[in-house]
Scaffold this motif. Structure first.
Motif, PDB file in Angstrom:
ATOM      1  N   GLY A 249       4.330  -1.368  -4.023  1.00 22.89           N
ATOM      2  CA  GLY A 249       4.329   0.215  -3.594  1.00 22.89           C
ATOM      3  C   GLY A 249       5.729   0.847  -3.224  1.00 22.89           C
TER       4      GLY A 249
ATOM      5  N   ASN B 139       6.783   4.086  -1.026  1.00 20.89           N
ATOM      6  CA  ASN B 139       5.979   5.431  -0.396  1.00 20.89           C
ATOM      7  C   ASN B 139       7.218   6.041   0.307  1.00 20.89           C
ATOM      8  OD1 ASN B 139       3.236   4.114  -0.713  1.00 20.89           O
ATOM      9  ND2 ASN B 139       3.989   2.638   0.230  1.00 20.89           N
TER      10      ASN B 139
ATOM     11  N   SER C 281     -10.162  -0.441  -2.731  1.00 11.77           N
ATOM     12  CA  SER C 281     -10.400   0.264  -1.725  1.00 11.77           C
ATOM     13  C   SER C 281     -11.918  -0.172  -1.133  1.00 11.77           C
ATOM     14  CB  SER C 281     -10.326   1.708  -1.749  1.00 11.77           C
ATOM     15  OG  SER C 281     -11.175   2.389  -2.925  1.00 11.77           O
ATOM     16  N   ARG C 282     -12.628  -0.646  -2.065  1.00 16.47           N
ATOM     17  CA  ARG C 282     -14.026  -1.065  -1.511  1.00 16.47           C
ATOM     18  C   ARG C 282     -14.169  -2.637  -1.217  1.00 16.47           C
ATOM     19  NH1 ARG C 282     -13.204   3.634  -4.768  1.00 16.47           N
ATOM     20  NH2 ARG C 282     -15.365   4.878  -5.132  1.00 16.47           N
TER      21      ARG C 282
ATOM     22  N   GLY D 265      -5.085  -3.604  -5.743  1.00 18.69           N
ATOM     23  CA  GLY D 265      -5.093  -2.257  -6.566  1.00 18.69           C
ATOM     24  C   GLY D 265      -5.233  -2.546  -7.893  1.00 18.69           C
TER      25      GLY D 265
ATOM     26  N   VAL E 167      10.887  -4.440  -7.197  1.00 20.23           N
ATOM     27  CA  VAL E 167      10.321  -4.181  -8.353  1.00 20.23           C
ATOM     28  C   VAL E 167      10.914  -3.123  -9.194  1.00 20.23           C
ATOM     29  CG1 VAL E 167       8.158  -3.863  -9.617  1.00 20.23           C
ATOM     30  CG2 VAL E 167       8.201  -5.356  -7.499  1.00 20.23           C
TER      31      VAL E 167
ATOM     32  N   VAL F 238      -0.949  -0.553  -4.080  1.00 17.77           N
ATOM     33  CA  VAL F 238      -1.793   0.392  -3.725  1.00 17.77           C
ATOM     34  C   VAL F 238      -1.349   1.853  -3.045  1.00 17.77           C
ATOM     35  CG1 VAL F 238      -3.350  -1.351  -2.836  1.00 17.77           C
ATOM     36  CG2 VAL F 238      -1.695  -0.563  -1.103  1.00 17.77           C
TER      37      VAL F 238
HETATM   38  P1  NAP Z   1      -3.045   4.227  -7.944  1.00 18.55           P
HETATM   39  O1  NAP Z   1      -3.507   4.642  -9.277  1.00 18.55           O
HETATM   40  O2  NAP Z   1      -3.321   5.272  -6.980  1.00 18.55           O
HETATM   41  O3  NAP Z   1      -3.913   3.052  -7.444  1.00 18.55           O
HETATM   42  C1  NAP Z   1      -3.931   2.421  -6.201  1.00 18.55           C
HETATM   43  C2  NAP Z   1      -5.168   1.200  -6.082  1.00 18.55           C
HETATM   44  O4  NAP Z   1      -5.019   0.907  -4.948  1.00 18.55           O
HETATM   45  C3  NAP Z   1      -6.514   1.575  -6.645  1.00 18.55           C
HETATM   46  O5  NAP Z   1      -6.818   0.477  -7.121  1.00 18.55           O
HETATM   47  C4  NAP Z   1      -7.053   1.884  -5.072  1.00 18.55           C
HETATM   48  O6  NAP Z   1      -8.477   1.312  -5.057  1.00 18.55           O
HETATM   49  C5  NAP Z   1      -6.279   0.777  -4.215  1.00 18.55           C
HETATM   50  N1  NAP Z   1      -6.247   1.244  -2.865  1.00 18.55           N
HETATM   51  C6  NAP Z   1      -5.732   2.465  -2.267  1.00 18.55           C
HETATM   52  N2  NAP Z   1      -6.232   2.219  -0.981  1.00 18.55           N
HETATM   53  C7  NAP Z   1      -6.524   1.068  -0.697  1.00 18.55           C
HETATM   54  C8  NAP Z   1      -6.894   0.418   0.530  1.00 18.55           C
HETATM   55  N3  NAP Z   1      -6.815   1.190   1.780  1.00 18.55           N
HETATM   56  N4  NAP Z   1      -7.049  -0.862   0.410  1.00 18.55           N
HETATM   57  C9  NAP Z   1      -7.193  -1.375  -0.990  1.00 18.55           C
HETATM   58  N5  NAP Z   1      -6.919  -1.075  -1.852  1.00 18.55           N
HETATM   59  C10 NAP Z   1      -6.610   0.269  -1.999  1.00 18.55           C
HETATM   60  O7  NAP Z   1      -1.554   3.686  -7.931  1.00 18.55           O
HETATM   61  P2  NAP Z   1      -0.644   2.948  -8.737  1.00 18.55           P
HETATM   62  O8  NAP Z   1      -0.155   3.709 -10.013  1.00 18.55           O
HETATM   63  O9  NAP Z   1      -1.121   1.714  -9.311  1.00 18.55           O
HETATM   64  O10 NAP Z   1       0.640   2.657  -7.866  1.00 18.55           O
HETATM   65  C11 NAP Z   1       0.495   1.962  -6.867  1.00 18.55           C
HETATM   66  C12 NAP Z   1       1.842   1.715  -5.830  1.00 18.55           C
HETATM   67  O11 NAP Z   1       2.923   1.399  -6.729  1.00 18.55           O
HETATM   68  C13 NAP Z   1       2.290   3.473  -5.676  1.00 18.55           C
HETATM   69  O12 NAP Z   1       3.075   3.360  -4.414  1.00 18.55           O
HETATM   70  C14 NAP Z   1       3.477   3.630  -6.810  1.00 18.55           C
HETATM   71  O13 NAP Z   1       4.265   4.682  -6.379  1.00 18.55           O
HETATM   72  C15 NAP Z   1       3.761   2.299  -6.790  1.00 18.55           C
HETATM   73  N6  NAP Z   1       4.490   2.134  -8.130  1.00 18.55           N
HETATM   74  C16 NAP Z   1       5.739   1.610  -8.162  1.00 18.55           C
HETATM   75  C17 NAP Z   1       6.280   1.427  -9.410  1.00 18.55           C
HETATM   76  C18 NAP Z   1       7.896   0.567  -9.452  1.00 18.55           C
HETATM   77  O14 NAP Z   1       8.295   0.722 -10.380  1.00 18.55           O
HETATM   78  N7  NAP Z   1       8.064   0.017  -8.461  1.00 18.55           N
HETATM   79  C19 NAP Z   1       5.735   1.852 -10.484  1.00 18.55           C
HETATM   80  C20 NAP Z   1       4.451   2.203 -10.581  1.00 18.55           C
HETATM   81  C21 NAP Z   1       3.883   2.409  -9.367  1.00 18.55           C
HETATM   82  P3  NAP Z   1      -9.670   2.341  -5.764  1.00 18.55           P
HETATM   83  O15 NAP Z   1      -9.534   1.958  -7.196  1.00 18.55           O
HETATM   84  O16 NAP Z   1     -10.892   1.599  -5.226  1.00 18.55           O
HETATM   85  O17 NAP Z   1      -9.238   3.685  -5.499  1.00 18.55           O
END
Ligand code: NAP
Length: 303
Positions: free
Chosen positions: A230, A232, A190-191, A165, A284, A209
Motif C-alpha cells: 500500500g 497512501n 473487502s467481504r 487484496g 516495494v 488494499v
Molecule cells: P485496488 O484495485 O483498489 O484493490 C484493493 C483491494 O483491496 C480490493 O481487492 C479490495 O477488495 C481490497 N480491500 C479494500 N478495502 C479493504 C478492507 N477494508 N479489507 C479488506 N480488503 C479490502 O488497489 P491496488 O491497485 O491493488 O493497490 C493496492 C494498494 O497498493 C494501493 O495503496 C496502491 O497505491 C498500492 N500500490 C503500490 C504499488 C507499489 O509500487 N508499491 C503498485 C501498485 C499499487 P474488493 O475486491 O472486495 O473491493
C-alpha cells in the motif's frame, strides 16, 4: 524488533544489472531498449510516478518517450495512440499510467497494448501465461515483492501466505506467484469475514488494499514476514494519531508538513511483532520501478 526489508538497495542492484546488459548490447551494436510512457491528464500522484519511471530509464540507458495528452482525450484517440506505438518497431515497451480519467475505460486501453510490449504485465495474454506458470511479462509490483522475499532468503515452500487484496495488478498475480513457489495461499478482500483472525494465521502477510494503517500489530502472527504494498498519502491528524501510535517520527512529519506517506500496515506496531517488515516508502515501490526496467529490457530482446 523485526528486520527491515529495505527495497532501495535491492532495487539498485537490479538497475545496475539492467544498465550493464543494456550497455553490453549497445557495444554489440544493438539500439537501446525503448519505453513509451502514456500519461493522460495531470493527476499529481501519476506525475510523480511517471517522473520516477523516466528517471530510472535514464539511469539504465533505456530510451524513454513521454506522451502526455490532456485529460479530455477521447478513448478512441488513446487507442489510436496505443495502436501507433504497437506498430512502431523502435518501441519495445508501452506503459499507460493508471488511473485513467473517469470517462476512459482502462481495461479496454490495457487490452489494446500488444502482449509483447505490455511491460506492466496487465494484458490477459500475459496474465494467462502467469496462470499457467509460463514465461511472459509479469506484473511489476508482485514480481518486486517476490524478488524482495527471495533476496532476503524467505523460504516460501509450505508457508501460509495471506494476500490482502484481489486486484488484477497486485493481489491476484501475487497470489499466483506465491502459489508457484509452493506457498499455501489465502486471498482476502473487502467481504472477507474476521480479517484480523485470518491475518493472525499468516506466516507471510502481503497487504495490497490501499487503506492506511488497516493492519494493526495485533493482527500479525509473531515472527511473520510482512510485505506492505500500500501507498497512501494521509492528511487527517486524527487518523495519524490512531495509526502512528508506535511511529512518533511519522506523526511529527504529518504535523509539520500536513501530509505523510504510509502503507496499509501500521509499520511501528508490525516491527514489534513480525520477523521482517517492508517500509513505506522505500520498500516495494523502488523495486517495482526496477522491475519495470527489467521488463522493458526483456521486451526488447529478440524472441
Ligand atoms: P485496488 O484495485 O483498489 O484493490 C484493493 C483491494 O483491496 C480490493 O481487492 C479490495 O477488495 C481490497 N480491500 C479494500 N478495502 C479493504 C478492507 N477494508 N479489507 C479488506 N480488503 C479490502 O488497489 P491496488 O491497485 O491493488 O493497490 C493496492 C494498494 O497498493 C494501493 O495503496 C496502491 O497505491 C498500492 N500500490 C503500490 C504499488 C507499489 O509500487 N508499491 C503498485 C501498485 C499499487 P474488493 O475486491 O472486495 O473491493
Amino acid at each position: 524488533m523485526a528486520q527491515l526489508l529495505d527495497g532501495k538497495a535491492h532495487a539498485q542492484r537490479i538497475l545496475d544489472e539492467v544498465r550493464t546488459q543494456v550497455a553490453g548490447r549497445a557495444s554489440a551494436g544493438a539500439r537501446p531498449p525503448c519505453l513509451a510512457v502514456v500519461l493522460v491528464g495531470e493527476d499529481p500522484a501519476s506525475q510523480v510516478y511517471v517522473r520516477g519511471k523516466v528517471k530510472a530509464c535514464a539511469e539504465t540507458g533505456i530510451r524513454s518517450l513521454e506522451f502526455r495528452p490532456p485529460a479530455e482525450l477521447p478513448q478512441a484517440e488513446l487507442e489510436a495512440l496505443i495502436d501507433r506505438l504497437n506498430a512502431d518497431p523502435e518501441v519495445d515497451g508501452i506503459l499507460v499510467q493508471l488511473p485513467l480519467p473517469g470517462h476512459q475505460d482502462a481495461k479496454r486501453a490495457l487490452h489494446r497494448i500488444a502482449p509483447g510490449k505490455d511491460v506492466d504485465g496487465f494484458h490477459p495474454v500475459n496474465q494467462g501465461l502467469l496462470l499457467e506458470g509460463l514465461p511472459g511479462l509479469r506484473p511489476c509490483t508482485p514480481s518486486a515483492c517476490m524478488r524482495m522475499l527471495a533476496a532476503h532468503g524467505v523460504a516460501l515452500k509450505g508457508l501460509h501466505a495471506v494476500v490482502l487484496g484481489r486486484s488484477e495488478i497486485v493481489g491476484k498475480p501475487m497470489a499466483l506467484m506465491l502459489l508457484e513457489q509452493h506457498a499455501t495461499v489465502t486471498i482476502a478482500h473487502s467481504r472477507t469475514r474476521d480479517l484480523p483472525g485470518l491475518c493472525r494465521q499468516a506466516d507471510l502477510l502481503v497487504a495490497a488494499v490501499g487503506r492506511p494503517g488497516l493492519v494493526e500489530g495485533s493482527w500479525i502472527k509473531p515472527g511473520a514476514v510482512v510485505v506492505d504494498v500500500g501507498i497512501n498519502r494521509i492528511e487527517d491528524p486524527d487518523l495519524g494519531q490512531r495509526i502512528f501510535r508506535a511511529e512518533p517520527r511519522k506523526l511529527a512529519t504529518l504535523r509539520d508538513k500536513g501530509a505523510v506517506l504510509c502503507g496499509d500496515v501500521r509499520f511501528g506496531e508490525a516491527m514489534e511483532v513480525a520477523s521482517a517488515v517492508t517500509p513505506v516508502p522505500g520498500g516495494v515501490g523502488p523495486l517495482t520501478i526496477a522491475g519495470l526496467m527489467a521488463n522493458t529490457l526483456q521486451a526488447s530482446l529478440p524472441g
